[in-house]
Write a protein that holds these residues in place. Sequence first.
Motif, mmCIF file in Angstrom:
data_model
loop_
_atom_site.group_PDB
_atom_site.id
_atom_site.type_symbol
_atom_site.label_atom_id
_atom_site.label_comp_id
_atom_site.label_asym_id
_atom_site.label_seq_id
_atom_site.Cartn_x
_atom_site.Cartn_y
_atom_site.Cartn_z
ATOM 1 N N PRO A 89 0.800 -1.230 0.000
ATOM 2 C CA PRO A 89 0.000 0.000 0.000
ATOM 3 C C PRO A 89 0.833 1.281 0.000
ATOM 4 O O PRO A 89 0.453 2.271 -0.620
ATOM 5 C CB PRO A 89 -0.865 -0.113 1.252
ATOM 6 C CG PRO A 89 -0.253 -1.183 2.079
ATOM 7 C CD PRO A 89 0.501 -2.079 1.151
ATOM 8 N N GLU A 90 1.981 1.248 0.637
ATOM 9 C CA GLU A 90 2.821 2.446 0.688
ATOM 10 C C GLU A 90 3.607 2.685 -0.610
ATOM 11 O O GLU A 90 4.280 3.706 -0.758
ATOM 12 C CB GLU A 90 3.797 2.376 1.873
ATOM 13 C CG GLU A 90 4.882 1.327 1.752
ATOM 14 C CD GLU A 90 4.478 -0.071 2.223
ATOM 15 O OE1 GLU A 90 5.376 -0.917 2.345
ATOM 16 O OE2 GLU A 90 3.272 -0.323 2.454
ATOM 17 N N ALA A 91 3.490 1.751 -1.554
ATOM 18 C CA ALA A 91 4.288 1.848 -2.782
ATOM 19 C C ALA A 91 3.450 1.943 -4.057
ATOM 20 O O ALA A 91 3.998 1.880 -5.153
ATOM 21 C CB ALA A 91 5.224 0.643 -2.862
ATOM 22 N N VAL A 92 2.133 2.097 -3.924
ATOM 23 C CA VAL A 92 1.293 2.168 -5.124
ATOM 24 C C VAL A 92 1.567 3.449 -5.906
ATOM 25 O O VAL A 92 2.044 4.441 -5.356
ATOM 26 C CB VAL A 92 -0.222 2.055 -4.782
ATOM 27 C CG1 VAL A 92 -0.544 0.705 -4.178
ATOM 28 C CG2 VAL A 92 -0.659 3.177 -3.870
ATOM 29 N N ARG A 93 1.290 3.391 -7.204
ATOM 30 C CA ARG A 93 1.432 4.524 -8.119
ATOM 31 C C ARG A 93 2.875 5.005 -8.265
ATOM 32 O O ARG A 93 3.130 6.183 -8.490
ATOM 33 C CB ARG A 93 0.525 5.673 -7.705
ATOM 34 C CG ARG A 93 -0.941 5.278 -7.602
ATOM 35 C CD ARG A 93 -1.799 6.200 -8.424
ATOM 36 N NE ARG A 93 -3.201 5.876 -8.310
ATOM 37 C CZ ARG A 93 -3.842 5.041 -9.133
ATOM 38 N NH1 ARG A 93 -3.206 4.439 -10.095
ATOM 39 N NH2 ARG A 93 -5.130 4.804 -8.977
ATOM 40 N N ARG A 94 3.814 4.055 -8.127
ATOM 41 C CA ARG A 94 5.232 4.389 -8.315
ATOM 42 C C ARG A 94 5.837 3.590 -9.468
ATOM 43 O O ARG A 94 7.045 3.569 -9.630
ATOM 44 C CB ARG A 94 6.004 4.138 -7.020
ATOM 45 C CG ARG A 94 5.618 5.108 -5.932
ATOM 46 C CD ARG A 94 6.325 4.964 -4.600
ATOM 47 N NE ARG A 94 7.575 4.281 -4.564
ATOM 48 C CZ ARG A 94 8.118 3.797 -3.448
ATOM 49 N NH1 ARG A 94 7.496 3.940 -2.290
ATOM 50 N NH2 ARG A 94 9.270 3.168 -3.483
ATOM 51 N N GLY A 95 5.007 2.911 -10.234
ATOM 52 C CA GLY A 95 5.506 2.147 -11.376
ATOM 53 C C GLY A 95 5.984 0.745 -11.039
ATOM 54 O O GLY A 95 6.495 0.034 -11.901
ATOM 55 N N ILE A 96 5.802 0.334 -9.804
ATOM 56 C CA ILE A 96 6.292 -0.981 -9.371
ATOM 57 C C ILE A 96 5.495 -2.099 -10.022
ATOM 58 O O ILE A 96 6.064 -3.093 -10.485
ATOM 59 C CB ILE A 96 6.268 -1.075 -7.832
ATOM 60 C CG1 ILE A 96 7.283 -0.089 -7.256
ATOM 61 C CG2 ILE A 96 6.542 -2.498 -7.355
ATOM 62 C CD1 ILE A 96 7.177 0.146 -5.773
ATOM 63 N N GLY A 97 4.181 -1.948 -10.100
ATOM 64 C CA GLY A 97 3.358 -2.972 -10.744
ATOM 65 C C GLY A 97 3.758 -3.174 -12.192
ATOM 66 O O GLY A 97 3.823 -4.301 -12.687
ATOM 67 N N ARG A 98 4.058 -2.097 -12.874
ATOM 68 C CA ARG A 98 4.465 -2.179 -14.283
ATOM 69 C C ARG A 98 5.792 -2.924 -14.428
ATOM 70 O O ARG A 98 5.951 -3.762 -15.312
ATOM 71 C CB ARG A 98 4.556 -0.787 -14.876
ATOM 72 C CG ARG A 98 4.840 -0.806 -16.363
ATOM 73 C CD ARG A 98 4.928 0.605 -16.930
ATOM 74 N NE ARG A 98 5.158 0.538 -18.355
ATOM 75 C CZ ARG A 98 4.396 1.091 -19.273
ATOM 76 N NH1 ARG A 98 3.344 1.786 -18.912
ATOM 77 N NH2 ARG A 98 4.690 0.971 -20.545
ATOM 78 N N LEU A 99 6.755 -2.606 -13.575
ATOM 79 C CA LEU A 99 8.048 -3.308 -13.614
ATOM 80 C C LEU A 99 7.862 -4.802 -13.357
ATOM 81 O O LEU A 99 8.453 -5.641 -14.050
ATOM 82 C CB LEU A 99 9.013 -2.722 -12.581
ATOM 83 C CG LEU A 99 9.534 -1.318 -12.841
ATOM 84 C CD1 LEU A 99 10.300 -0.810 -11.628
ATOM 85 C CD2 LEU A 99 10.427 -1.311 -14.079
ATOM 86 N N LEU A 100 7.051 -5.119 -12.375
ATOM 87 C CA LEU A 100 6.821 -6.524 -12.027
ATOM 88 C C LEU A 100 6.131 -7.274 -13.165
ATOM 89 O O LEU A 100 6.574 -8.358 -13.558
ATOM 90 C CB LEU A 100 5.972 -6.612 -10.750
ATOM 91 C CG LEU A 100 6.686 -6.285 -9.453
ATOM 92 C CD1 LEU A 100 5.675 -6.021 -8.342
ATOM 93 C CD2 LEU A 100 7.633 -7.422 -9.057
ATOM 94 N N LEU A 101 5.048 -6.703 -13.673
ATOM 95 C CA LEU A 101 4.307 -7.392 -14.728
ATOM 96 C C LEU A 101 5.142 -7.513 -15.997
ATOM 97 O O LEU A 101 5.105 -8.551 -16.668
ATOM 98 C CB LEU A 101 2.985 -6.679 -15.008
ATOM 99 C CG LEU A 101 2.072 -7.356 -16.033
ATOM 100 C CD1 LEU A 101 1.800 -8.813 -15.685
ATOM 101 C CD2 LEU A 101 0.766 -6.580 -16.159
ATOM 102 N N ALA A 102 5.921 -6.501 -16.335
ATOM 103 C CA ALA A 102 6.784 -6.581 -17.512
ATOM 104 C C ALA A 102 7.774 -7.738 -17.374
ATOM 105 O O ALA A 102 8.036 -8.467 -18.340
ATOM 106 C CB ALA A 102 7.518 -5.262 -17.732
ATOM 107 N N GLU A 103 8.315 -7.939 -16.196
ATOM 108 C CA GLU A 103 9.246 -9.050 -15.968
ATOM 109 C C GLU A 103 8.544 -10.395 -16.100
ATOM 110 O O GLU A 103 9.064 -11.324 -16.725
ATOM 111 C CB GLU A 103 9.890 -8.921 -14.582
ATOM 112 C CG GLU A 103 10.865 -10.021 -14.255
ATOM 113 C CD GLU A 103 12.133 -10.014 -15.095
ATOM 114 O OE1 GLU A 103 12.812 -11.057 -15.147
ATOM 115 O OE2 GLU A 103 12.466 -8.965 -15.697
ATOM 116 N N VAL A 104 7.362 -10.503 -15.532
ATOM 117 C CA VAL A 104 6.601 -11.752 -15.652
ATOM 118 C C VAL A 104 6.301 -12.048 -17.124
ATOM 119 O O VAL A 104 6.454 -13.186 -17.580
ATOM 120 C CB VAL A 104 5.312 -11.693 -14.805
ATOM 121 C CG1 VAL A 104 4.355 -12.817 -15.148
ATOM 122 C CG2 VAL A 104 5.666 -11.738 -13.314
#
Length: 178
Positions: A89-104
């Motif tokens: 929750p403290e890290a949303v909207r920082r592009g982390i989801g995009r980095l993770l999904l791109a790697e997957v």
Amino acid sequence: MNIRDATAQDAATLAAIYGHHVLTGVGTFEEVPPDAAEMERRRARVGELGLPYVVAEAAGQVLGLAYAAPFRLRAAYRYSVEDSVYVAPEAVRRGIGRLLLAEVLARCEALGVRQVIAVIGDSGNAGSRGLHAALGFEPAGVAPGMGWKHGRWVDVVFMRKSLNGGDRTPPDGPGLSL
């Protein structure tokens, strides 16, 4: 930001991140957060199948997780996976989801996966829909009112991304071992 394979030592953090989404959101239809032991069992199972389960880490802190799992356990689905992405929750909207999904997605492509399906809880989940669209997923349908959570009916939104030629050509390998 470092994207790396999740390990057994991450289980408690994975449980905390995912548990937050179980308790506060509708991105998952689970209602009771799994404990660290169950999260480790799930992570290990994904690994046994040779599929990616990764975390984003900054300054020694895990800030998100993503993985691909079999879409369904029937042989005909052996070229298809379902992705999952959860960010602290403290890290949303920082592009982390995009980095993770791109790697997957990159890892799934290297494995010969043909279809990746996103099963998104809630038509109003603009964050997840936007993330998937930004990485090339296309709408594949909506199933209205599929789940009851937090006192309301929740839709399921399906989005799909083709890899390795998708459904345009026959598969060239054995697919996942289910």
